[in-house]
Write a protein that holds these residues in place. Structure first.
Motif, PDB file in Angstrom:
ATOM      1  N   ALA A 623       0.590 -10.113   6.295  1.00  0.00           N
ATOM      2  CA  ALA A 623       0.088 -10.068   4.927  1.00  0.00           C
ATOM      3  C   ALA A 623       1.078 -10.798   4.030  1.00  0.00           C
ATOM      4  O   ALA A 623       2.243 -10.995   4.389  1.00  0.00           O
ATOM      5  N   ALA A 624       0.618 -11.176   2.853  1.00  0.00           N
ATOM      6  CA  ALA A 624       1.538 -11.652   1.827  1.00  0.00           C
ATOM      7  C   ALA A 624       2.350 -10.451   1.347  1.00  0.00           C
ATOM      8  O   ALA A 624       1.835  -9.332   1.305  1.00  0.00           O
ATOM      9  N   PRO A 625       3.615 -10.654   0.986  1.00  0.00           N
ATOM     10  CA  PRO A 625       4.478  -9.525   0.615  1.00  0.00           C
ATOM     11  C   PRO A 625       4.251  -9.048  -0.812  1.00  0.00           C
ATOM     12  O   PRO A 625       5.188  -8.933  -1.614  1.00  0.00           O
ATOM     13  N   ALA A 626       3.001  -8.778  -1.138  1.00  0.00           N
ATOM     14  CA  ALA A 626       2.673  -8.347  -2.493  1.00  0.00           C
ATOM     15  C   ALA A 626       3.206  -6.939  -2.741  1.00  0.00           C
ATOM     16  O   ALA A 626       3.181  -6.080  -1.851  1.00  0.00           O
ATOM     17  N   GLU A 627       3.691  -6.709  -3.959  1.00  0.00           N
ATOM     18  CA  GLU A 627       4.149  -5.370  -4.302  1.00  0.00           C
ATOM     19  C   GLU A 627       2.978  -4.398  -4.247  1.00  0.00           C
ATOM     20  O   GLU A 627       1.849  -4.742  -4.565  1.00  0.00           O
ATOM     21  N   GLY A 628       3.277  -3.175  -3.802  1.00  0.00           N
ATOM     22  CA  GLY A 628       2.243  -2.159  -3.704  1.00  0.00           C
ATOM     23  C   GLY A 628       2.096  -1.634  -2.287  1.00  0.00           C
ATOM     24  O   GLY A 628       2.896  -1.940  -1.398  1.00  0.00           O
ATOM     25  N   TRP A 629       1.032  -0.836  -2.067  1.00  0.00           N
ATOM     26  CA  TRP A 629       0.824  -0.171  -0.784  1.00  0.00           C
ATOM     27  C   TRP A 629      -0.007  -1.029   0.161  1.00  0.00           C
ATOM     28  O   TRP A 629      -0.946  -1.696  -0.255  1.00  0.00           O
TER      29      TRP A 629
END
Length: 688
Positions: A623-629
């Motif tokens: 996944a892209a390392p996006a902030e959040g769960w």
């Protein structure tokens, strides 16, 4: 099933658990001793088993072989109250005389305690057996040999160079024996060592093997074994008087957790260093019987010990009559750098039950089922392990949130033996060189442009998240931790005693991980915070499967669904969500994306990374390392008595910032309260 049915020293029938008679235990011990005699020096001072010379040299290998095999001779003869029809003690007495003789041939003489530290380890086995068999060996040695033994052991007194871990017991045992035979000893040394042992005590009868968070089999086969045996030594009665009840209570409580870690096929949990000791993992169950712990039936303690030892004998161990460095087969890479061909013989600790004589009630106690045979869902506070064991396939799995062979906030690498997020009785963590520097299996990592994968050692343990399940009574267990993820550029020189690699560290972001276990499934929830600009991807690795002849690398890939998930519904991503399913050697491993943030899946393949097979495979979500769960479902299943076991449909998930609602395939619903995430800009270890 007839729970008292006894099996031969071979694979038991599918519907009958192994439960050997005492005579069968004796025969295993005697067969190991007969084999040892084939590999002894002419005067029996050293026993050197076949194999490449160990990291400490040929002389240490020979002393290890003698001392560790001497243990099983002591257990056997002491438990038989001196009866020794094959003359094993007379044979070893010759070895004691030769090993302590300063004028002996160099191939007989024992390495001295002031010549090599490893001799301090082996000295404890020598002293313990000389005490256990005192009327039949020590008392029959001539005065000259007795004096030489005392001189050989005496350098232990006042020696402050012992490592600060389970080694403290080697000094205690040796000095206690010396005290009992009129040799030198130090009350201050023993008081200091016992205080150090007490400093390692954790919750619920657990101990760390030193000051780091090293939770492994040493808790049972060293840190509980030695206090019990030491208290029974001739010179220990007054020294141990105020400790016996406390130590028994701690052992009793520890066994409640330890019994839950034995697989249905007898495999111990495959975690931690020194796994080449194999069925030494049976020792704490016998020690419970020796100590007469009040909470666990003798028939269950004996059943656990029997299951662990039979797991290996059923698979031809010892093969060719002797133990090799490996697991089911020889696999030298499993050993630590110091291990030699005689090192595996600490496995003889698993036969310590032979100290219990034939009229002890343990030998007539009917078999009591192991916890996994009923199913297990249990949280263990000290190592922060969530345990899930399934009766249909006998696999025990743990989600690990507190053991890493490191200290809190340590800047070090993840040891595959300690810091992975999951371990089981059916899979091995990958142990090839790449896995030490780039965590893959049972890992959640941030990846940079160079392909570097982060480490989590030094993580903080979080309280197990509250979980409400409808209907009540469904077995769900949770655990959680928070890590300052970091990349490591390894130093050129590494010490491989179980810890992770050392090197230059760069911060990568904060990862909070929550495990929710039910049966064969784990829902793993990962929160990404403050990812470094260099972090280009988030990856989550599943269970590693290994096999031979292409099993795990090609034929095992049942399905890989890759690419971004379809439109999400109220219970998670669409049907095209990334997933991997693997099968090998009667095991199935699955990995499913549970939120729409995952954009791909793949299978990573490794050669010569596992003692369970030449080729290994691991499913990975990206996944892209996006902030959040982010969330995934992970399953490990095996083959039960009635044929193949499958994990069934994966659970579905609804996520908010504060809760995770998990809808299991059988209609049970669990709502988990997620940990609070520190506000952005809060102090973290990486920027402290």
């Amino acid at each position: 099933m007839n729970t008292t049915q006894e099996q031969t020293l071979g694979r038991p029938e599918a519907d009958a658990a192994p439960y050997w008679s005492r005579e069968q235990w004796q025969e295993l011990a005697a067969s190991m001793l007969r084999t040892a005699q084939r590999y002894a020096s002419p005067r029996h001072g050293r026993i050197t088993y076949p194999g490449a010379e160990g990291g400490y040299g040929h002389a240490v290998d020979g002393l290890e072989g003698f001392a560790r095999t001497f243990l099983v001779a002591g257990f056997l003869v002491a438990g038989n109250r001196g009866e020794d029809p094959e003359g094993f003690l007379d044979w070893f007495a010759e070895g004691v005389a030769a090993g302590t003789d300063p004028d002996a041939d160099p191939q007989e003489r024992w390495v001295r305690l002031d010549e090599h530290d490893q001799a301090k380890v082996e000295a404890a086995s020598l002293a313990l057996v000389l005490d256990l068999t005192r009327p039949w060996l020590w008392d029959r040695l001539d005065a000259v040999v007795q004096r030489r033994v005392v001189e050989y052991l005496s350098p232990v007194v006042g020696d402050e160079t012992y490592p600060r871990n389970n080694w403290l017991w080697f000094r205690v045992v040796v000095q206690t024996f010396l005290r009992s035979v009129g040799g030198p000893w130090s009350a201050d040394d023993i008081r200091s060592d016992l205080a150090r042992h007490d400093s390692y005590v954790q919750a619920d009868g657990w101990l760390t093997d030193g000051t780091e968070r090293a939770y492994d089999h040493y808790v049972g086969w060293a840190l509980h074994l030695y206090p019990t045996l030491w208290a029974r030594m001739s010179g220990a009665e007054d020294l141990a008087a105020d400790r016996v009840e406390r130590d028994r209570a701690a052992l009793d409580r520890f066994l409640a957790d330890a019994l839950a870690l034995v697989g249905g096929d007898g495999s111990p949990l495959i975690q931690g260093r020194s796994l080449i000791y194999r069925f030494a993992a049976a020792a704490p169950y016998w020690v419970g019987a020796i100590a007469e712990v009040p909470s666990h039936p003798l028939g269950q303690l004996r059943a656990a010990a029997n299951a662990v030892v039979a797991h290996f004998t059923d698979r031809g161990i010892p093969g060719e009559g002797f133990l090799t460095m490996g697991w089911h087969d020889e696999w030298r890479e499993l050993a630590q750098s110091y291990s030699g061909p005689s090192s595996p013989y600490w496995a003889t600790k698993g036969l310590v039950g032979l100290l219990l004589p034939a009229d002890h009630p343990v030998w007539s106690a009917p078999r009591v089922a192991l916890p996994v045979e009923q199913g297990v869902a249990r949280y263990v506070a000290a190592p922060a392990w969530a345990i899930s064991g399934t009766a249909d396939d006998g696999i025990v799995r743990i989600a690990n949130h507190g053991s890493d062979h490191a200290s809190l906030s340590a800047d070090t690498g993840d040891s595959p033996l300690y810091a992975r997020l999951g371990y089981s009785t059916a899979t091995f963590p990958l142990l090839d060189a790449e896995s030490w520097v780039a965590p893959l299996d049972q890992a959640v990592v941030l990846v940079d442009a160079a392909g570097r994968r982060t480490h989590r050692a030094g993580m903080a343990v979080l309280a197990p998240p509250a979980a409400v399940t409808d209907p009540e009574g469904s077995d769900v267990v949770t655990a959680a931790s928070r890590a300052d993820a970091h990349w490591i550029t390894p130093a050129e020189q590494q010490v491989r005693h179980g810890s992770g690699v050392a090197g230059e560290v760069a911060p990568a972001g904060e990862l909070t991980t929550v495990s929710v276990l039910r049966g064969a499934w784990e829902v793993r929830l990962v929160h990404v915070a403050a990812p470094a600009p260099e972090a280009l991807a988030l990856e989550l690795g599943g269970w590693p499967l290994a096999g031979n002849a292409g099993e795990a690398a090609e034929e095992a890939v049942v399905a890989v669904t890759s690419g971004p998930a379809g439109p999400a519904d109220e219970d998670g991503p669409g049907a095209s969500a990334p997933a991997v399913a693997l099968a090998s050697g009667g095991r199935t491993a699955e990995l499913h994306a549970l939120d729409a943030g995952w954009d791909g899946a793949r299978v990573e393949r490794r050669r010569d990374a596992s003692p369970l097979g030449a080729e290994a495979a691991v499913g990975v979500l990206t996944a892209a390392p996006a902030e959040g769960w982010h969330a995934a479902a992970i399953a490990l299943t095996g083959t039960g008595a009635d044929g193949a076991v499958t994990p069934g449909e994966p659970p579905r998930l609804t996520l908010t910032d504060s809760h995770a609602r998990i809808a299991w395939a059988d209609g049970v619903v669990t709502t988990v309260t997620l940990p609070t995430i520190p506000a952005a800009g809060g102090q973290r270890r990486s920027d402290a």
